[in-house]
Design a protein around this motif. Sequence first.
Motif, PDB file in Angstrom:
ATOM      1  N   ALA B  71       0.735  -1.117   0.168  1.00 18.61           N
ATOM      2  CA  ALA B  71      -0.153  -0.039  -0.033  1.00 18.61           C
ATOM      3  C   ALA B  71       0.875   1.407  -0.148  1.00 18.61           C
ATOM      4  CB  ALA B  71      -0.870   0.119   1.257  1.00 18.61           C
ATOM      5  N   CYS B  72       2.151   1.011   0.475  1.00 21.40           N
ATOM      6  CA  CYS B  72       2.891   2.464   0.463  1.00 21.40           C
ATOM      7  C   CYS B  72       3.366   3.156  -0.450  1.00 21.40           C
ATOM      8  CB  CYS B  72       4.044   2.182   1.535  1.00 21.40           C
ATOM      9  SG  CYS B  72       4.972   3.517   1.766  1.00 21.40           S
ATOM     10  N   PRO B  73       2.829   4.202  -0.720  1.00 22.58           N
ATOM     11  CA  PRO B  73       3.360   5.035  -2.210  1.00 22.58           C
ATOM     12  C   PRO B  73       4.827   5.061  -2.017  1.00 22.58           C
ATOM     13  CG  PRO B  73       1.597   6.418  -0.797  1.00 22.58           C
ATOM     14  CD  PRO B  73       2.261   5.245   0.242  1.00 22.58           C
ATOM     15  N   ASN B  75       6.972   3.085  -0.941  1.00 24.03           N
ATOM     16  CA  ASN B  75       7.626   1.683  -0.882  1.00 24.03           C
ATOM     17  C   ASN B  75       8.710   1.673   0.239  1.00 24.03           C
ATOM     18  OD1 ASN B  75       7.046  -0.371  -2.671  1.00 24.03           O
ATOM     19  ND2 ASN B  75       7.685   0.978  -4.229  1.00 24.03           N
ATOM     20  N   LEU B  76       8.422   2.023   1.373  1.00 20.28           N
ATOM     21  CA  LEU B  76       9.739   1.970   2.232  1.00 20.28           C
ATOM     22  C   LEU B  76       9.440   0.990   3.322  1.00 20.28           C
ATOM     23  CD1 LEU B  76       8.082   3.626   4.995  1.00 20.28           C
ATOM     24  CD2 LEU B  76       8.270   5.538   3.677  1.00 20.28           C
ATOM     25  N   ILE B  77       8.625   0.047   3.214  1.00 22.52           N
ATOM     26  CA  ILE B  77       8.519  -0.737   4.264  1.00 22.52           C
ATOM     27  C   ILE B  77       9.039  -2.023   3.748  1.00 22.52           C
ATOM     28  CG2 ILE B  77       6.493  -2.029   5.667  1.00 22.52           C
ATOM     29  CD1 ILE B  77       5.036   0.383   5.523  1.00 22.52           C
ATOM     30  N   THR B  96      11.522  -3.462   8.329  1.00 21.13           N
ATOM     31  CA  THR B  96      12.033  -2.012   8.359  1.00 21.13           C
ATOM     32  C   THR B  96      11.305  -1.118   7.932  1.00 21.13           C
ATOM     33  OG1 THR B  96      13.344  -2.598   6.333  1.00 21.13           O
ATOM     34  CG2 THR B  96      14.472  -2.989   8.305  1.00 21.13           C
ATOM     35  N   TYR B  97      11.541   0.177   8.367  1.00 18.36           N
ATOM     36  CA  TYR B  97      10.470   1.180   8.129  1.00 18.36           C
ATOM     37  C   TYR B  97      11.279   2.391   8.060  1.00 18.36           C
ATOM     38  CZ  TYR B  97       6.092   3.853   8.790  1.00 18.36           C
ATOM     39  OH  TYR B  97       5.075   4.642   8.681  1.00 18.36           O
ATOM     40  N   ASP B  98      11.423   2.957   6.805  1.00 21.03           N
ATOM     41  CA  ASP B  98      12.339   4.106   6.555  1.00 21.03           C
ATOM     42  C   ASP B  98      11.595   5.385   6.806  1.00 21.03           C
ATOM     43  OD1 ASP B  98      14.053   5.694   5.824  1.00 21.03           O
ATOM     44  OD2 ASP B  98      14.461   4.916   3.824  1.00 21.03           O
ATOM     45  N   ARG B 101      11.520   8.806   4.593  1.00 23.28           N
ATOM     46  CA  ARG B 101      11.010   9.035   3.427  1.00 23.28           C
ATOM     47  C   ARG B 101       9.558   8.892   3.567  1.00 23.28           C
ATOM     48  NH1 ARG B 101      13.198   4.235   0.536  1.00 23.28           N
ATOM     49  NH2 ARG B 101      11.397   4.458  -0.683  1.00 23.28           N
ATOM     50  N   CYS B 102       9.115   8.690   4.823  1.00 21.67           N
ATOM     51  CA  CYS B 102       7.490   8.449   5.265  1.00 21.67           C
ATOM     52  C   CYS B 102       6.985   9.733   5.083  1.00 21.67           C
ATOM     53  CB  CYS B 102       7.477   7.741   6.563  1.00 21.67           C
ATOM     54  SG  CYS B 102       5.812   7.518   7.029  1.00 21.67           S
ATOM     55  N   MET B 103       5.613   9.772   4.584  1.00 20.80           N
ATOM     56  CA  MET B 103       4.982  11.095   4.491  1.00 20.80           C
ATOM     57  C   MET B 103       3.736  10.983   5.469  1.00 20.80           C
ATOM     58  SD  MET B 103       3.614  11.263   0.795  1.00 20.80           S
ATOM     59  CE  MET B 103       3.188   9.883   0.043  1.00 20.80           C
ATOM     60  N   PHE B 104       3.698  10.067   6.156  1.00 23.39           N
ATOM     61  CA  PHE B 104       2.785   9.871   7.577  1.00 23.39           C
ATOM     62  C   PHE B 104       1.274  10.187   6.908  1.00 23.39           C
ATOM     63  CE2 PHE B 104       6.676  11.330   9.284  1.00 23.39           C
ATOM     64  CZ  PHE B 104       6.787  10.161  10.023  1.00 23.39           C
ATOM     65  N   CYS B 105       1.046   9.421   5.460  1.00 20.41           N
ATOM     66  CA  CYS B 105      -0.385   9.569   4.974  1.00 20.41           C
ATOM     67  C   CYS B 105      -1.469   8.470   5.786  1.00 20.41           C
ATOM     68  CB  CYS B 105      -0.039   9.294   3.565  1.00 20.41           C
ATOM     69  SG  CYS B 105       0.362   7.516   3.141  1.00 20.41           S
ATOM     70  N   GLY B 106      -0.793   7.587   6.163  1.00 21.53           N
ATOM     71  CA  GLY B 106      -1.744   6.623   6.908  1.00 21.53           C
ATOM     72  C   GLY B 106      -2.192   5.422   5.994  1.00 21.53           C
ATOM     73  N   LEU B 107      -1.711   5.335   4.575  1.00 24.08           N
ATOM     74  CA  LEU B 107      -2.388   4.332   3.929  1.00 24.08           C
ATOM     75  C   LEU B 107      -1.835   2.816   4.288  1.00 24.08           C
ATOM     76  CD1 LEU B 107      -1.917   5.838   0.417  1.00 24.08           C
ATOM     77  CD2 LEU B 107      -3.902   5.347   1.330  1.00 24.08           C
ATOM     78  N   CYS B 108      -0.630   2.665   4.861  1.00 25.21           N
ATOM     79  CA  CYS B 108      -0.194   1.712   5.463  1.00 25.21           C
ATOM     80  C   CYS B 108      -1.139   1.046   6.766  1.00 25.21           C
ATOM     81  CB  CYS B 108       1.301   1.525   5.800  1.00 25.21           C
ATOM     82  SG  CYS B 108       1.643   2.998   6.977  1.00 25.21           S
ATOM     83  N   GLU B 109      -1.187   2.194   7.751  1.00 25.31           N
ATOM     84  CA  GLU B 109      -2.250   1.777   8.685  1.00 25.31           C
ATOM     85  C   GLU B 109      -3.236   1.186   8.217  1.00 25.31           C
ATOM     86  OE1 GLU B 109      -2.829   4.583  12.429  1.00 25.31           O
ATOM     87  OE2 GLU B 109      -3.255   5.368  10.570  1.00 25.31           O
TER      88      GLU B 109
HETATM   89  S1  SF4 Z   1       2.629   6.556   6.401  1.00 29.95           S
HETATM   90 FE1  SF4 Z   1       2.326   6.341   4.162  1.00 29.95          FE
HETATM   91  S2  SF4 Z   1       4.496   6.884   3.429  1.00 29.95           S
HETATM   92 FE2  SF4 Z   1       4.656   6.394   5.605  1.00 29.95          FE
HETATM   93  S3  SF4 Z   1       5.188   3.921   5.564  1.00 29.95           S
HETATM   94 FE3  SF4 Z   1       2.758   4.327   5.760  1.00 29.95          FE
HETATM   95  S4  SF4 Z   1       1.783   4.362   3.771  1.00 29.95           S
HETATM   96 FE4  SF4 Z   1       4.206   4.466   3.332  1.00 29.95          FE
END
Ligand code: SF4
Lengths: 181, 151, 367
Positions: B71-73, B75-77, B96-98, B101-109
């Motif tokens: 889901a992460c745009p 690709n950092l997970i 691992t979670y970088d 580069r995360c923009m805290f969009c919440g899509l992964c959650e």
């Molecule tokens: S918050 Fe957004 S950018 Fe950050 S890891 Fe989750 S999906 Fe990716």
Amino acid sequence: MAEEPKPAKAPVVMATVAWDGAIPELLREHLGGSVLDTLLYLDQPFAVLTLAAMLPALDLLHAEADFDYLVDITAVDYPKREPRFELIYIVYSHSRNERVRLKAQLPVDQNPLSAVPIFLGANWLEREVFDMFGIEFAGHPDLRRILMPEEWSGFPLRKDYGITQMDNRWVRNNLGIESGQ
Amino acid sequence: MKQFLRRFFLIDLLEGLWVTFRNQDPKRIVTEQYPSQRPEVSERYRGAPRLNVHPETQETLCISCNLCAVACPENLIVVGSVRNPETKRKDLVTFTYDLSRCMFCGLCEDACPVDALELTQDFEIASYTREGLIWDRQALEEGPRPTQYRQ
Amino acid sequence: MTSIDSNELVLNMGPQHPSTHGVLRIVLKLDGERVKSTECVIGYLHRGVEKIAENRTYVQFAPYVDRMDYLAAVSNGLGYCLAVEKLMAAVAPPRAQAVRVILTELNRIASHLLWLGTHALDIGAITPLFYTLREREEVLKIFENYCGARLTTHAFRIGGLQYELYEGFEQQVNTFCDQFPGKIDEYEELLSGNRIWRERLRGVGVIDAATCKRYGVTGPMLRAAGVPWDLRKAQPYSGYEQYEFDVPTRTGGDTLDRYFVRLDEMRQSVRIVRQAVAKIPTGPIMAKIAKVIKPPVGEAYVSIEAPKGELGYFIVSDGTTHPYRLRVRPPSFVNLQALPHMAKGALVADVVAIIGTIDIVLGEVDR
Ligand code: SF4
Ligand code: SF4
């Protein structure tokens, strides 16, 4: 990105319906065979024109139908198609409250005419199209790159330009680093 | 005359000072004394990520389904797992979670089916190095440890 | 090289100049204090949003639009979601639409507030900034409570909303609506009646309606020139037709009039928010759409009235999960084009006022 298994195939062409009315008539009357199609998709009208008819069409809509606001100019790159680019103009009329798209196919080696004499606002929009696609507008007053650095080589929004690709020579010379990646 | 008296007694100045004075009321102070006083962020705040563990067994909730990574745009997970031959399930090994580069969009959650990955209310995630922003499984389970300053 | 005019001074303003609101560089050619010509050099903040879009799925791209006009992230998100929904022929449920309207209008207020504060600061009035930021904070708190972020909100999803309203939302919004009009009066007291403010802005950066149209200028700039054109009225979207509001206009087309237009717009936004909050429909917040978003082959242009003007998205879909081409029609970019026209013959100090009054956000100009 890997996605779930493919569902049934969606229709491959746009499901358009014919667009009739005053404006298609006006276009046809003045430009005749240069108007290849007038269509509606999702209630949004657009006309497909030959490249040569694009400027006359804009002029016509501007002068005769009061389309006084050029919303946007953009292009789409289809590297596998011939001609390669599709040029898109969106115009709007304040008095009619209507928005019309004009489209024309554009081969790589041809230069469309600039719309700046009709709409001043076309200036930067055309510069951006040039910057991103390398489409040169003939008669543009000041055709330079606008968003990318002026010495940059390559046209980023073309499909053969990779997402991480960059002009390494420029990066080296101007930023003093080996690569931006 | 009225004008003159106003000027003479500095009425305008006093009015202005009164406004200043009125705003001294502790109820009207909006400045927060960070870091001795931490701001209260909302419940839904999307801050530092956390990999939740079961509160009793301390086992991770993550089922290594990889949906968050897909889901992460950005690709950092990266989810590393091995197949457990006994349970026929995947066991989480690395995660691992970088953050850099995360923009805290919440899509992964949103993508996580078991609410294992969560963006928490922790906001103190600054680091002195780039590497410090790449969190491994341990850091994700424990949460950030901001420097505590003596009061 | 042509011969150099000894009376001409070339002055580089920016890219690191506080009053250019970001990284805008303006090359001014001056004759004494008078501006002979201006040239904008932009692109310092170019991130290739349109290229990124082609390499992300529709869902994944949504957070990126927040980063264009980062002062009006909610509006950007609304435009994007509406565009994709249009392509998929989906409509957000009424409840989602109402919440979208509330948040977008609050965002308009927040954007205008920051504009007002910084614009006044550019011109030399420092105090309003503190007041406007104070009120903006209230709006940002609502955003934070609703979706967990203050600036880059990612508040809406394609098809509706991700988050249900939190408890106390209506009350918080209503409290804000009750207090805010009084605050606007306060700003008016500070600025509108202020002789320096009026003299400083009256007749500066005049642009008339016809020129606005020739340049494609939209938003408050067009309305200050006397054209009552607002997409929320002209082509309503997301249920704006249900709400009663006026489109504020002025006729002078100068910097002072643009100030008045934006103040009035904030009042109208409060009006819309009040009406919307009073009757948020119940029901689902997400339309029934496929899990994997795959619009059929086609293209659509959808635009909304963002705080800065017409914000449009033109999306070409090739039937896959990724947009084939996504074009953003940014209002700031087009409006900024009118700067040379407005600044011609002005004083250098007025250029600062004129840049401020266009209300540009460089994140959107450069994308
Ligand atoms: S918050 Fe957004 S950018 Fe950050 S890891 Fe989750 S999906 Fe990716
Ligand atoms: S989506 Fe949740 S369960 Fe699946 S790998 Fe990510 S954290 Fe683990």
